[in-house]
Design a protein around this motif. Structure first.
Motif, PDB file in Angstrom:
ATOM      1  N   ALA A   1      67.564  26.714  83.796  1.00 19.12           N
ATOM      2  CA  ALA A   1      68.833  26.071  83.446  1.00 19.12           C
ATOM      3  C   ALA A   1      69.589  26.862  82.367  1.00 19.12           C
ATOM      4  O   ALA A   1      70.797  26.761  82.247  1.00 19.12           O
TER       5      ALA A   1
ATOM      6  N   HIS B   1      63.378  23.485  85.650  1.00 20.07           N
ATOM      7  CA  HIS B   1      64.339  22.411  85.381  1.00 20.07           C
ATOM      8  C   HIS B   1      65.094  21.979  86.634  1.00 20.07           C
ATOM      9  O   HIS B   1      65.131  20.814  86.987  1.00 20.07           O
TER      10      HIS B   1
ATOM     11  N   SER C   1      64.678  24.446  73.617  1.00 22.74           N
ATOM     12  CA  SER C   1      64.395  23.958  72.253  1.00 22.74           C
ATOM     13  C   SER C   1      62.926  23.608  72.034  1.00 22.74           C
ATOM     14  O   SER C   1      62.490  23.496  70.890  1.00 22.74           O
TER      15      SER C   1
ATOM     16  N   ILE D   1      64.901  15.253  82.238  1.00 23.87           N
ATOM     17  CA  ILE D   1      66.267  15.732  82.089  1.00 23.87           C
ATOM     18  C   ILE D   1      67.182  15.088  83.146  1.00 23.87           C
ATOM     19  O   ILE D   1      68.196  15.629  83.566  1.00 23.87           O
TER      20      ILE D   1
ATOM     21  N   ARG E   1      70.570   9.996  78.949  1.00 25.02           N
ATOM     22  CA  ARG E   1      69.882  11.213  79.416  1.00 25.02           C
ATOM     23  C   ARG E   1      69.039  10.946  80.667  1.00 25.02           C
ATOM     24  O   ARG E   1      68.839  11.834  81.502  1.00 25.02           O
TER      25      ARG E   1
ATOM     26  N   ASP F   1      73.275  16.742  74.629  1.00 22.17           N
ATOM     27  CA  ASP F   1      73.380  15.924  75.848  1.00 22.17           C
ATOM     28  C   ASP F   1      74.709  15.163  75.867  1.00 22.17           C
ATOM     29  O   ASP F   1      75.236  14.860  76.929  1.00 22.17           O
TER      30      ASP F   1
ATOM     31  N   ARG G   1      74.976  24.907  86.084  1.00 19.76           N
ATOM     32  CA  ARG G   1      74.748  25.686  84.873  1.00 19.76           C
ATOM     33  C   ARG G   1      75.200  27.152  84.965  1.00 19.76           C
ATOM     34  O   ARG G   1      75.446  27.797  83.958  1.00 19.76           O
TER      35      ARG G   1
ATOM     36  N   SER H   1      68.979  19.979  72.416  1.00 21.27           N
ATOM     37  CA  SER H   1      68.618  21.130  73.237  1.00 21.27           C
ATOM     38  C   SER H   1      69.190  22.445  72.698  1.00 21.27           C
ATOM     39  O   SER H   1      70.013  22.470  71.791  1.00 21.27           O
TER      40      SER H   1
ATOM     41  N   ARG I   1      70.811  24.417  74.796  1.00 25.57           N
ATOM     42  CA  ARG I   1      71.748  24.849  75.845  1.00 25.57           C
ATOM     43  C   ARG I   1      73.033  25.414  75.241  1.00 25.57           C
ATOM     44  O   ARG I   1      73.776  24.731  74.551  1.00 25.57           O
TER      45      ARG I   1
END
Ligand code: MIC
Ligand code: SF4
Length: 635
Positions: A37, A65, A120, A361, A384, A479, A492, A532, A534
């Motif tokens: 991801a 993911h 993370s 997730i 989430r 999130d 993504r 996270s 991300r």
């Protein structure tokens, strides 16, 4: 000089800076990991650097993911990741081989080394005495290019463990207790290092539970010593050659010490909607439940699932409960199968899922509307799970399994005691890990049509002006900023498409506003961007022309991600000024060259702002982010 484990590892890897807490240090990175991801973008960024291959001791690309494959997008990403790994010298862990952190702890994590991962929960590897940190994909790409990792030298909090856990109290209860005391922002700028005689009673997978969920403290990482227990783990994985002894010197000190008497600890639970909303299970026992979900990178080891199997053995999940279980790795699943535990789980009515992140997730298994779901996971942020009004509670596998039988939240000590026999040797079969190609020049990178270019970089100039696009409160997670889940996660690799969902769960009109106003700034409370790693929580706002984020304080990884993509992160010099700004206000941020004071003009008022940017950060921002900056350095 006497050193703790954290400082020993940093000292051995120090490339630049002084080891004084709060200042910038640059350290050498030995290993990297990515997951799908965040990985596609990381490898796209690595490609921009035009290097023949990675320069680390070991880099691994995991697919764990995005495995629902509701359309071609994820499968295309997997194919890209496999080809790029083969070309650039990266090991490729195929979908089905397991969750990155679980597999890394089993097969690759090494005491005394450093690991940077685009997830993370990379600190899981701290369970074997590794300094393992989460970071944005771009930082991981740079580490693969051999660049040092720049971070703020952390304070080291010593967590002294006394005695032993009592039956049916688990490692998860230890980290929940730490979260209860320290909160989700208490760990920013800190490493949590575990020591004391209580450490000796914890196996490596149990230590991994604690270092994994240390991410929820906002900590830089968490670490255990490497001792005889670590050696036993590595032997069981046929990797005793990777062991070194690494313990704190006897006279080592910590910036602060907290103490936990394991014998006094009882089963704990994090209530909705934050991992630090922790109370003893006994306080909420009897809570009605609709779902029990066991797995995730926190609690999906063989020990965890053997525990669950022995609790469920010969019984059936309560008719009101949907019980879902995702083993952490193929190794775990195969051993469950060969030792009869899988049959016990299936017999008890468990719905067995893939060895992936899955429901953690929001990739399926969303609980019913308004219901409660009990999970062995690490995050319970609102929405989430995929069900906006569900209440997610976080517990140990013991509490989850016993509650699955009872149909309501139950203190696992009411069940009695179980006995477990853990193997001395794990089943080693790395056939789902593909080694890089011997002839990389012949490998063609296969880039599917869902993989779109990165947004263009925008160097930070002397002044930023625009409107306040949104004003949010404290502890906003990534999130909230850039949601995941079955609908959004497949995008993504496509920033223009995923940017349509920025803040969608907080304010569905955010994107329309950002487009109408031609970008602007975001105002946040404290600990903005927690959760996270991300970088999409920076990349997608960048696509929407967000130029600055002004908050009371930031979470570590998100702050770095903003800088990496040229979005200016600033904080209020006086937190009370947060009240003076509202959504829609026209603001002018006088940035200057970032060396002096920064101020914001709003409706005639002058609001002083501040920042914690290092000289390197400032250079990055002026260059439009880390990628153009590094490309220039690499020539
Ligand atoms: C998470 O647990 O939130 C994730 C999904 O693993 C993220 C990474 C991502 O968003 O891809 C993380 O923890 O960094
Ligand atoms: Fe996967 Fe959940 Fe772990 Fe993130 S926290 S890596 S989504 S299992």
């Amino acid at each position: 000089m006497s050193l703790n484990v954290t400082r020993k590892i940093i000292k051995n890897h120090l490339i630049e800076g002084k080891m004084t807490a709060g200042g910038p240090v640059a350290i050498k990175i030995d290993q990297t990991l990515t997951q799908d991801a965040t990985g596609t973008m990381a490898y796209r960024q690595f490609e921009v650097l035009e290097l023949p291959g990675v320069k680390t001791d070991l880099s691994v690309s995991y697919v764990d993911h995005n495995t629902l494959q509701t359309g071609f997008e994820n499968a295309d990403d997997h194919r890209y990741l496999q080809s790029v790994a083969a070309k650039f010298g990266v090991y490729f862990s195929r979908p089905g081989n397991g969750i990155c952190h679980q597999v890394h702890l089993e097969r690759f994590a090494k005491p005394g080394k450093t690991l940077l991962g685009s997830d993370s929960h990379t600190p899981t590897a701290g369970g074997v005495g590794m300094l393992a940190m989460g970071a944005g994909g771009l930082d991981v790409a740079l580490a693969m290019a051999g660049r040092p990792f720049t971070m703020t030298m952390p304070e080291v909090v010593g967590v002294k463990l006394h005695n032993k856990l009592r039956p049916m109290v688990a490692a998860k209860d230890i980290i929940l207790e730490v979260l209860r005391r320290e909160t989700v922002k208490g760990g920013v700028g800190k490493v949590y290092e575990y020591f004391g005689e209580g450490v000796e009673s914890l196996t490596v997978p149990e230590r991994g539970v604690i270092t994994n969920m240390g991410a929820e403290l906002g900590a830089t990482t968490s670490v255990f010593p490497s001792d005889e227990i670590t050696l036993a783990h590595l032997k069981a994985q046929n990797r005793e050659g990777d062991w070194i002894k690494l313990v704190a010197d006897e006279a080592a000190t910590y910036d602060r010490v907290i103490e936990i008497d394991l014998a006094e600890l009882t089963p704990m639970i994090a209530k909705p909607h934050m991992p630090d909303e922790v109370v003893p299970v006994s306080e909420v026992a009897g809570l009605p439940l609709a779902q029990v979900a066991i797995g995730s990178c926190t609690n999906s080891s063989l020990k965890d699932l053997f525990t669950v199997a022995s609790i469920l053995d010969g019984k059936t999940a309560h008719p009101n409960i949907s019980l879902v279980i995702s083993p952490g790795s193929k190794q775990v699943l195969q051993m469950l199968a060969e030792r009869g535990a899988l049959a016990k789980l299936i017999k008890a009515g468990a719905r067995m899922l893939e060895c992936t992140c899955g429901p953690c997730i929001g990739m399926g298994q969303a609980p019913p509307a308004g219901s409660n779901s009990l999970r062995t996971f690490n995050r319970n942020f609102k929405g989430r799970s995929g069900t906006a009004d569900a209440g997610i509670y976080l517990v140990s596998p013991e509490t989850a399994a016993v509650s699955a039988l009872k149909g309501v939240l139950t203190d696992p000590r009411d069940f009695g005691v179980i006995s477990l026999e853990l193997p001395d040797k794990y089943l080693i079969n790395d056939n789902m890990i593909i080694a890089p190609s011997d002839s990389p020049e012949t490998v063609e990178i296969i880039c599917g049509k869902n993989i779109k270019p990165l947004p263009p970089s925008m160097p930070v100039g002397e002044e930023i002006s625009g409107r306040v696009l949104i004003k949010v409160g404290d502890n906003i997670t990534t999130d909230h900023i850039m949601p995941a889940g079955a609908k959004i996660l497949p995008l993504r690799s496509n920033i223009p498409a995923i940017s349509q969902y920025v803040f969608s769960s907080v304010d569905p009109d955010f994107v329309k506003r950002a487009q109408k106003w031609g970008g602007g700034v975001i105002i946040g409370g404290s600990n903005y961007g927690q959760g996270s790693s991300r970088e999409h929580a920076a990349l997608a706002p960048l696509h929407l022309k967000v130029r600055a984020v002004i908050t009371k304080s930031f979470a570590r990884i998100h702050l770095a991600n903003l800088v990496n993509f040229g979005i200016l992160p600033l904080t209020f010099a006086d937190e009370a000024d947060y009240e003076k700004v509202a959504e829609g206000c026209e603001v002018r941020v006088k940035v200057g060259d970032l060396s002096g004071s920064v101020e914001m003009l709003v409706d005639g008022a002058v609001i002083p702002l501040t920042h914690s940017l290092s000289e390197r950060d400032k250079d990055l921002l002026k260059a439009g982010g880390a990628l153009p900056y590094t490309k220039k350095i690499l020539g």
